[in-house]
Scaffold this active site. Structure first.
Site, PDB file in Angstrom:
ATOM      1  N   TYR A  95      18.232   7.608  12.401  1.00 17.66           N
ATOM      2  CA  TYR A  95      19.202   7.042  11.455  1.00 17.66           C
ATOM      3  C   TYR A  95      20.554   6.679  12.069  1.00 17.66           C
ATOM      4  O   TYR A  95      21.113   5.619  11.743  1.00 17.66           O
ATOM      5  CB  TYR A  95      19.351   7.970  10.248  1.00 17.66           C
ATOM      6  CG  TYR A  95      18.210   7.793   9.275  1.00 17.66           C
ATOM      7  CD1 TYR A  95      18.267   6.826   8.286  1.00 17.66           C
ATOM      8  CD2 TYR A  95      17.045   8.543   9.386  1.00 17.66           C
ATOM      9  CE1 TYR A  95      17.204   6.625   7.407  1.00 17.66           C
ATOM     10  CE2 TYR A  95      15.977   8.358   8.518  1.00 17.66           C
ATOM     11  CZ  TYR A  95      16.061   7.398   7.547  1.00 17.66           C
ATOM     12  OH  TYR A  95      15.007   7.193   6.693  1.00 17.66           O
ATOM     13  N   GLU A 137      12.658  12.683   3.259  1.00 15.93           N
ATOM     14  CA  GLU A 137      11.625  12.632   4.294  1.00 15.93           C
ATOM     15  C   GLU A 137      11.338  14.003   4.884  1.00 15.93           C
ATOM     16  O   GLU A 137      10.187  14.318   5.215  1.00 15.93           O
ATOM     17  CB  GLU A 137      12.029  11.626   5.376  1.00 15.93           C
ATOM     18  CG  GLU A 137      11.891  10.185   4.898  1.00 15.93           C
ATOM     19  CD  GLU A 137      12.686   9.184   5.724  1.00 15.93           C
ATOM     20  OE1 GLU A 137      13.035   9.513   6.876  1.00 15.93           O
ATOM     21  OE2 GLU A 137      12.949   8.077   5.215  1.00 15.93           O
ATOM     22  N   GLN A 207      -0.797   0.470   8.260  1.00 18.35           N
ATOM     23  CA  GLN A 207      -1.113   1.346   7.132  1.00 18.35           C
ATOM     24  C   GLN A 207      -2.265   0.748   6.340  1.00 18.35           C
ATOM     25  O   GLN A 207      -2.245  -0.437   5.996  1.00 18.35           O
ATOM     26  CB  GLN A 207       0.137   1.538   6.262  1.00 18.35           C
ATOM     27  CG  GLN A 207       1.210   2.317   7.017  1.00 18.35           C
ATOM     28  CD  GLN A 207       2.585   2.268   6.388  1.00 18.35           C
ATOM     29  OE1 GLN A 207       2.964   1.283   5.787  1.00 18.35           O
ATOM     30  NE2 GLN A 207       3.342   3.338   6.546  1.00 18.35           N
ATOM     31  N   TYR A 208      -3.269   1.586   6.062  1.00 21.98           N
ATOM     32  CA  TYR A 208      -4.461   1.148   5.332  1.00 21.98           C
ATOM     33  C   TYR A 208      -4.724   2.106   4.165  1.00 21.98           C
ATOM     34  O   TYR A 208      -4.712   3.333   4.338  1.00 21.98           O
ATOM     35  CB  TYR A 208      -5.681   1.121   6.257  1.00 21.98           C
ATOM     36  CG  TYR A 208      -5.583   0.103   7.365  1.00 21.98           C
ATOM     37  CD1 TYR A 208      -5.696  -1.268   7.096  1.00 21.98           C
ATOM     38  CD2 TYR A 208      -5.362   0.493   8.676  1.00 21.98           C
ATOM     39  CE1 TYR A 208      -5.600  -2.211   8.112  1.00 21.98           C
ATOM     40  CE2 TYR A 208      -5.271  -0.447   9.700  1.00 21.98           C
ATOM     41  CZ  TYR A 208      -5.382  -1.789   9.412  1.00 21.98           C
ATOM     42  OH  TYR A 208      -5.281  -2.728  10.417  1.00 21.98           O
ATOM     43  N   VAL A 277      -8.554  -7.971  -0.298  1.00 20.54           N
ATOM     44  CA  VAL A 277      -8.655  -6.606   0.227  1.00 20.54           C
ATOM     45  C   VAL A 277      -7.777  -5.643  -0.568  1.00 20.54           C
ATOM     46  O   VAL A 277      -7.816  -4.434  -0.346  1.00 20.54           O
ATOM     47  CB  VAL A 277      -8.291  -6.596   1.733  1.00 20.54           C
ATOM     48  CG1 VAL A 277      -6.789  -6.717   1.958  1.00 20.54           C
ATOM     49  CG2 VAL A 277      -8.850  -5.355   2.427  1.00 20.54           C
ATOM     50  N   LEU A 279      -8.415  -4.572  -3.228  1.00 23.36           N
ATOM     51  CA  LEU A 279      -9.287  -3.702  -4.028  1.00 23.36           C
ATOM     52  C   LEU A 279      -9.416  -2.312  -3.432  1.00 23.36           C
ATOM     53  O   LEU A 279      -9.913  -1.397  -4.100  1.00 23.36           O
ATOM     54  CB  LEU A 279     -10.677  -4.328  -4.185  1.00 23.36           C
ATOM     55  CG  LEU A 279     -11.781  -4.000  -3.174  1.00 23.36           C
ATOM     56  CD1 LEU A 279     -13.132  -4.444  -3.715  1.00 23.36           C
ATOM     57  CD2 LEU A 279     -11.525  -4.622  -1.826  1.00 23.36           C
ATOM     58  N   THR A 280      -8.996  -2.089  -2.172  1.00 17.97           N
ATOM     59  CA  THR A 280      -9.257  -0.798  -1.529  1.00 17.97           C
ATOM     60  C   THR A 280      -8.651   0.391  -2.281  1.00 17.97           C
ATOM     61  O   THR A 280      -9.362   1.367  -2.552  1.00 17.97           O
ATOM     62  CB  THR A 280      -8.817  -0.815  -0.056  1.00 17.97           C
ATOM     63  OG1 THR A 280      -7.479  -1.288   0.055  1.00 17.97           O
ATOM     64  CG2 THR A 280      -9.725  -1.713   0.757  1.00 17.97           C
ATOM     65  N   GLY A 399       2.486  -3.810   3.099  1.00 14.64           N
ATOM     66  CA  GLY A 399       3.578  -4.196   3.974  1.00 14.64           C
ATOM     67  C   GLY A 399       4.914  -3.967   3.273  1.00 14.64           C
ATOM     68  O   GLY A 399       4.982  -3.292   2.248  1.00 14.64           O
TER      69      GLY A 399
END
EC number: 1.14.12.17
Length: 404
Positions: A95, A137, A207-208, A277, A279-280, A399
């Protein structure tokens, strides 16, 4: 606490940020990566090249300035971003680096208009905002580590299975290399995957969404192959996963994260709407709702170009057969003759409000949607025209956050 003078100075910069915000954040990232090239191992290069990260940060800075006297109003956004930061490995020590380069960018872009008084006010305000992120965090890092099967940082997982789901989407079933338990997750959450691509200087993190129900001994991600132009960073990781990662290979994962989760305690009908995609996370939600809330009415709507690129369709159709409360509808832009024969195929073209009003039993429901940004804008607009309360509209960006 910020002084009233500082608050007034920050608020006076709102019109300037509205005009020059993206210029400032673009310059910020140029300075950041020049001064600290090691951070290229964390940031998504594709989002940088497309300008999405710069726009998202500009929006965040603008919102902070606009609500500087009531920062609690942007706390939900802080939490959403904090989840992504924890998933990526952003730490407290990053930071001050960000603050230093952000102030330098403001000075570079605004020139003499960025007086010492304005820069000092922004330095003070940034400190307060940074402390809020660091606090949230820190709690997320602690939660990730202390939960059963949890961990911090990145943990090695082996590809147990690699399954083609459509012409463009492949699922990866991932089990921990150490054979120990894995952390639970809420349907709709995601993991970060860190890869080292041969020939690339930096590591890449993407990231998925997790595409299966919680409670399994594996994590499943279903990845779309992004065909970009040569050297386009947008498709680097997806192409690497599709073309080079095979069963038995190792990937590095962060613990599940994310705020886009289905409310299982809500007994009202739920509507899941996805495009491509997107729909995941919806499939994960559907699996969980069918298992844990079998009496809850669920409407599952998916839009795709056609059946060739529609992933996980058979799984969803099987769930609908097993659970009478689940209704499914397919909307294909360019259906094939084979698609037209499908029982669930109901619309050619695009999702619109008149059709939604036909297939969705009631607007007194919770709506969740995810997909490409133009698709999300269309769905959001339709729900607003239908006068669905804002509190019942939930969505997730793949994203950096954008505006609908």
């Amino acid at each position: 606490m910020l002084s009233n003078q500082t608050i007034q100075i920050i608020k006076s910069t709102v019109p300037v940020l509205e005009v020059h915000g993206t210029d400032i954040t673009t310059r910020f990232y140029q300075l950041l990566f020049t001064n600290h090239p090691e951070l290229l191992n964390i940031f998504n290069h594709a989002n940088q090249k497309q300008g999405r990260q710069q726009a998202a940060l500009a929006n965040a800075v603008y919102a902070a300035a606009l609500h500087i006297d009531k920062l609690e109003t942007i706390l939900p956004v802080v939490k959403q971003i904090a989840h992504k930061h924890r998933s990526l490995g952003i730490k407290a020590e990053h930071y001050p680096i960000v603050g230093e380069n952000l102030l330098a960018a403001i000075k570079d872009v605004l020139g003499s208009a960025a007086t010492e008084e304005i820069l000092q006010a922004w330095a003070e305000a940034y400190g307060v905002i940074a402390d809020a992120f660091i606090s949230v965090e820190a709690e997320l890092y602690e939660q990730a580590e202390r939960q059963s099967g949890g961990w911090t940082g990145f943990r090695s997982f082996r590809v147990e299975r690699k399954v083609s789901e459509s012409d463009v989407i492949t699922s990866f079933y991932l089990v921990p290399q150490d054979g120990q338990a894995i952390a639970a997750f809420e349907p709709g959450q995601y993991i970060s995957v860190k890869v080292e691509i041969p020939g690339e200087t930096n590591t890449h993190i993407r990231q998925y969404s997790l595409s299966d129900a919680p409670g399994k001994p594996y994590y499943r991600i279903s990845v779309k192959r992004e065909e970009g132009i040569k050297n386009n960073p947008d498709g680097q990781v997806s192409l690497y996963l599709h073309n080079q990662v095979e069963q038995g290979d190792v990937l590095w994962l962060s613990a599940p994260a994310g705020e886009f989760t289905v409310n299982l305690s809500d007994k009202r009908p739920v509507v899941l709407i996805s495009g491509g995609v997107g729909l995941t996370p919806m499939v994960s939600m559907l699996h969980t709702l069918a298992e844990m809330n079998p009496d809850r009415q669920v409407t599952f709507i998916h839009a795709a170009q056609n059946g060739h690129v529609h992933a996980l369709r058979e799984q969803v159709e099987e769930l609908a057969l097993l659970h009478s409360q689940v209704s499914i509808y397919w909307c294909y832009e360019k259906p094939t003759e084979q698609d037209r024969a499908l029982k669930a195929f109901h619309k050619e073209g695009y999702i619109d409000l008149p059709w939604l009003q036909q297939v969705v039993p009631t607007k007194e429901a919770s709506f969740y949607f995810c997909g490409p940004i133009p698709f999300m804008k269309a769905v959001n607009s339709a729900l607003q025209k239908w006068e669905v309360p804002e509190a019942d509209i939930h969505f997730e960006f793949f994203g950096p956050s954008s505006s609908l």
